[in-house]
Structures are given as C-alpha cells and as structure tokens.
Design an enzyme around this catalytic site. Sequence first.
Site, PDB file in Angstrom:
ATOM      1  N   ASN A 112       2.466   1.442   4.256  1.00  0.00           N
ATOM      2  CA  ASN A 112       2.702   0.178   4.962  1.00  0.00           C
ATOM      3  C   ASN A 112       2.370   0.265   6.444  1.00  0.00           C
ATOM      4  O   ASN A 112       3.041  -0.304   7.281  1.00  0.00           O
ATOM      5  CB  ASN A 112       4.138  -0.313   4.744  1.00  0.00           C
ATOM      6  CG  ASN A 112       4.375  -1.750   5.198  1.00  0.00           C
ATOM      7  OD1 ASN A 112       5.445  -2.071   5.704  1.00  0.00           O
ATOM      8  ND2 ASN A 112       3.416  -2.620   5.032  1.00  0.00           N
ATOM      9  N   CYS A 144       0.860  -1.178   0.000  1.00  0.00           N
ATOM     10  CA  CYS A 144       0.000   0.000   0.000  1.00  0.00           C
ATOM     11  C   CYS A 144       0.901   1.234   0.000  1.00  0.00           C
ATOM     12  O   CYS A 144       2.091   1.128  -0.294  1.00  0.00           O
ATOM     13  CB  CYS A 144      -0.988  -0.011   1.163  1.00  0.00           C
ATOM     14  SG  CYS A 144      -0.275   0.195   2.816  1.00  0.00           S
ATOM     15  N   CYS A 185      -1.426   0.712   7.192  1.00  0.00           N
ATOM     16  CA  CYS A 185      -2.864   0.436   7.288  1.00  0.00           C
ATOM     17  C   CYS A 185      -3.270  -0.805   6.501  1.00  0.00           C
ATOM     18  O   CYS A 185      -3.473  -1.872   7.078  1.00  0.00           O
ATOM     19  CB  CYS A 185      -3.681   1.642   6.797  1.00  0.00           C
ATOM     20  SG  CYS A 185      -3.523   3.126   7.801  1.00  0.00           S
ATOM     21  N   ARG A 186      -3.381  -0.670   5.188  1.00  0.00           N
ATOM     22  CA  ARG A 186      -3.943  -1.745   4.363  1.00  0.00           C
ATOM     23  C   ARG A 186      -3.017  -2.944   4.208  1.00  0.00           C
ATOM     24  O   ARG A 186      -3.443  -4.087   4.390  1.00  0.00           O
ATOM     25  CB  ARG A 186      -4.307  -1.199   2.978  1.00  0.00           C
ATOM     26  CG  ARG A 186      -5.400  -0.154   3.027  1.00  0.00           C
ATOM     27  CD  ARG A 186      -5.603   0.521   1.689  1.00  0.00           C
ATOM     28  NE  ARG A 186      -4.452   1.374   1.374  1.00  0.00           N
ATOM     29  CZ  ARG A 186      -4.276   2.004   0.233  1.00  0.00           C
ATOM     30  NH1 ARG A 186      -5.165   1.867  -0.742  1.00  0.00           N
ATOM     31  NH2 ARG A 186      -3.221   2.769   0.032  1.00  0.00           N
ATOM     32  N   SER A 187      -1.763  -2.705   3.841  1.00  0.00           N
ATOM     33  CA  SER A 187      -0.890  -3.861   3.572  1.00  0.00           C
ATOM     34  C   SER A 187      -0.555  -4.662   4.823  1.00  0.00           C
ATOM     35  O   SER A 187      -0.541  -5.890   4.755  1.00  0.00           O
ATOM     36  CB  SER A 187       0.362  -3.455   2.793  1.00  0.00           C
ATOM     37  OG  SER A 187       1.100  -2.462   3.430  1.00  0.00           O
ATOM     38  N   ASP A 208      -7.956   3.858   1.292  1.00  0.00           N
ATOM     39  CA  ASP A 208      -6.968   4.018   2.352  1.00  0.00           C
ATOM     40  C   ASP A 208      -7.640   4.500   3.634  1.00  0.00           C
ATOM     41  O   ASP A 208      -8.095   5.644   3.702  1.00  0.00           O
ATOM     42  CB  ASP A 208      -5.893   5.011   1.911  1.00  0.00           C
ATOM     43  CG  ASP A 208      -4.680   5.007   2.823  1.00  0.00           C
ATOM     44  OD1 ASP A 208      -4.792   4.526   3.974  1.00  0.00           O
ATOM     45  OD2 ASP A 208      -3.631   5.483   2.381  1.00  0.00           O
TER      46      ASP A 208
END
Length: 158
Positions: free
Chosen positions: A11, A8, A13-15, A125
């Site tokens: 690195n 993301c 939140c999402r990933s 995000d």
Amino acid sequence: MIKVLFVCLGNICRSPMAEAVFRNKVEKAGLANQIEVDSAGTGAWHIGEPPHEGTRNKLQELGLSFQGMKGRQITHEDLEQFDYIIGMDESNIANINKLAKQAPKAKIRRLMSYINDDPGKDVPDPYFTGNFDEVYEMIDKGTDQLLEEICKDNHIEF
C-alpha cells in the site's frame, strides 16, 4: 454510496496510485457523492507511511493529490464494507480471498481483468522494478474500464 478499494502488497506504490488516479476520474465525472475510493495492502510493512517517493513523483507530475494517504492493511471488515476490491496482481487476489471467512459482499477482481487486450496480466510492482510510468499507464487504462463497469452495474450515467 459505492465503495471501491484498491489493494497491492504494501500500500505504498500501486494501490495508492490507483486510488489517486481513480478518485480524480470519479471527481471529474461528477460522481464523488456516489463513489468512495480507498486503498490498502495485504502486508503490514508500511502501515502509516506515505506513498513511495516514485508514486508521489508520478502523481505530482500528473497534478494528482495524494494528500493524507497513509499505508494500511486490508481487514476482514473491508470485505464487507466495500463493493469492489481491486487487486493489482494474482498474489494480491489470493491474499484477499484468504481473508474471506464467508462469501464477501465485495466483487473481487484483478485490475487488469478490465483490460480486454491482456486480462491475464498483473500490474508489476514498481517497488522492485522502478517503472512507475508503466504502472501508471496500466492503472489509467484499467480504471477507465472499472469506472465504466461500476456505472453500468449501478445504473449511473456520467
């Protein structure tokens, strides 16, 4: 060993959420000795930082570990070392592709491309939206399909 990298922007939140969710699925399927999971960001803003508080809260709610996760930036070497590099949005994919000096070893795809009902959608995000529940739902659904594809591509039964 099949290596999967989730990417993301920062690195945090999402990933890392995708890393934790997917690692849990891999372990539950008894495939931890065959599939390695990691995450990275395209930007350098959060190198060395733990996942965002919203990601940590969601993972704790689900009983998933984020132990030892620290933000890092994707590298040229990642394109050669990983078999699957999964971006959370079109911007991530564009940035990943800019890193490629030559055709990378990795299969580079957007996570939502694994979802047949909305393959063109990006994972938003939550750093900006605050909606970690929505992001989890998308990651959960996408990683189910990703695991199926990896097993099919590599002739792994689970």
